[in-house]
Design a protein around this motif. Structure first.
Motif, short mmCIF file in Angstrom:
data_model
loop_
_atom_site.label_atom_id
_atom_site.label_comp_id
_atom_site.label_asym_id
_atom_site.label_seq_id
_atom_site.Cartn_x
_atom_site.Cartn_y
_atom_site.Cartn_z
N ASP A 19 -4.42 -14.70 5.61
CA ASP A 19 -3.01 -14.68 5.73
C ASP A 19 -2.48 -15.14 4.43
O ASP A 19 -1.50 -14.82 3.74
N HIS A 22 -2.70 -12.31 1.54
CA HIS A 22 -1.95 -11.10 2.23
C HIS A 22 -0.54 -11.47 1.72
O HIS A 22 0.36 -10.79 1.27
N ASN A 27 0.32 -5.11 -1.13
CA ASN A 27 -0.43 -4.37 -0.06
C ASN A 27 -0.62 -4.93 1.09
O ASN A 27 -0.62 -6.30 1.05
N HIS A 28 -1.02 -4.35 2.08
CA HIS A 28 -1.24 -4.91 3.52
C HIS A 28 -2.55 -5.31 3.82
O HIS A 28 -3.37 -4.38 4.47
N ARG A 30 -3.57 -7.58 6.10
CA ARG A 30 -3.97 -7.89 7.36
C ARG A 30 -4.36 -6.67 8.20
O ARG A 30 -4.76 -6.55 9.49
N SER A 203 2.84 -1.66 -0.22
CA SER A 203 3.31 -1.52 1.19
C SER A 203 4.86 -2.16 1.01
O SER A 203 5.05 -3.21 0.71
N ARG A 205 6.47 -2.41 3.89
CA ARG A 205 6.45 -2.78 5.22
C ARG A 205 5.79 -4.05 5.79
O ARG A 205 5.90 -4.58 6.77
N LYS A 206 5.21 -4.75 4.61
CA LYS A 206 4.81 -5.92 4.80
C LYS A 206 5.52 -7.10 4.74
O LYS A 206 6.88 -7.03 4.22
N GLN A 212 8.87 -9.34 -4.04
CA GLN A 212 9.15 -8.42 -3.07
C GLN A 212 10.60 -7.60 -2.92
O GLN A 212 10.80 -6.57 -2.69
#
Length: 293
Positions: A19, A22, A27-28, A30, A203, A205-206, A212
């Motif tokens: 976590d 991440h 990027n993702h 998890r 990503s 979608r994270k 970000q």
């Protein structure tokens, strides 16, 4: 065929390791399997690249493979963000080495249809392998203890190929190297790290991470003013990575590492293919990626 890769590395341990890492990267992690491999960038608040890494999720830790000289700054950054997280950051650069095997078929025990990250035994040594495209065809990065180098190298088979030859192959294939091409301080979408680029490492979608918000704005806008292209030199001389690219007297980008008469470069999108530019005193022609002289 194999090539030694100048590297640095970090190992993150503790109950919150996945976590925590991440939450810092683009990027993702998890979503990765265990073992798994995820390329990513670590950004500043303006969305610019500070480090590029390939992050391995393993049973007992998270291993971050970085370019030479990058582990120290990233370790300092990660430690600043440790508040209540149960994690420890270890610089493993002195202990580890990395080589890139150009043809996975040459690697005993590697499953060509298997996961991107695999644990192997080679020359009696424990090895972490990662599927990485450095030359236009996916090969395998092998990470191993420095103390095992003398027994592992003979087990690789085939000749050792100089790093300069690998650079020639990756430039011809249009694959950037953020550190070697001096592309730090740029936006990921400008230098091939976006989805659909030659080195996807984002990503959208994270959860949140540093930079970000800028990434979300760029996704909504659709494209940046700059993109990655190849510069084909028109003379025998080269140029240093990071040198300004000019067109009709104005700066239009920056060139990457000269290799095999060409380099990858961050240049303005409005430059037409074939445009004659200058990199210092050296002339070059702009080529869209996917084309060759």
């Amino acid at each position: 065929m194999w090539t030694s890769i100048p590297s640095s590395s970090l190992r993150v341990t503790g109950a919150d390791r996945v976590d925590f890492v991440h939450g810092q990267m683009t990027n993702h992690l998890r979503a990765a399997p265990t073992p798994g491999l995820v390329p990513c960038a670590f950004l500043n608040v303006r969305g610019q690249i500070e480090q590029f890494a390939r992050v391995y999720r393993r049973e007992q830790d998270v291993y971050l493979h970085l370019d030479e000289g990058q582990a120290g700054p990233l370790a300092a950054r990660l430690r600043r963000y440790i508040i209540f997280d149960q994690v420890e950051v270890h610089d493993t650069t002195p202990e580890l080495r990395t080589v890139h095997l150009w043809r996975p078929a040459d690697l005993p025990g590697w499953d060509a249809e298997g996961a991107d990250a695999q644990l192997l035994t080679l020359g009696g040594a424990a090895v972490l392998g990662g599927r990485v495209n450095r030359t236009g065809t996916p090969g395998v990065d092998l990470h191993y203890l420095a103390r095992d180098e003398a027994t592992l190298h003979p087990a690789l088979g085939g000749p050792e190929v100089p790093l300069a030859k690998l650079d020639e192959a990756r430039v011809a294939a249009g694959i950037p190297d953020i550190a070697r091409d001096a592309l730090g301080g740029t936006l990921p979408q400008e230098v091939g790290l976006d989805l659909g680029g030659p080195l996807p490492a984002i990503s959208y979608r994270k959860g949140c991470y540093v930079g970000q918000e800028i990434m979300a704005r760029l996704e909504a806008r659709g494209q940046t003013r700059y993109h990655l292209a190849r510069l084909q030199g028109t003379g025998g001389a080269g140029w240093p990575a990071g040198h300004e690219v000019t067109f009709e007297g104005r700066v239009v980008g920056q060139a990457g590492l000269w290799a095999g008469g060409a380099s990858l470069a961050r240049v303005r999108r409005d430059l037409p293919g074939g445009a004659a530019v200058q990199v210092g005193p050296v002339g070059a022609a702009v080529q869209p990626l996917g084309t060759h002289a």
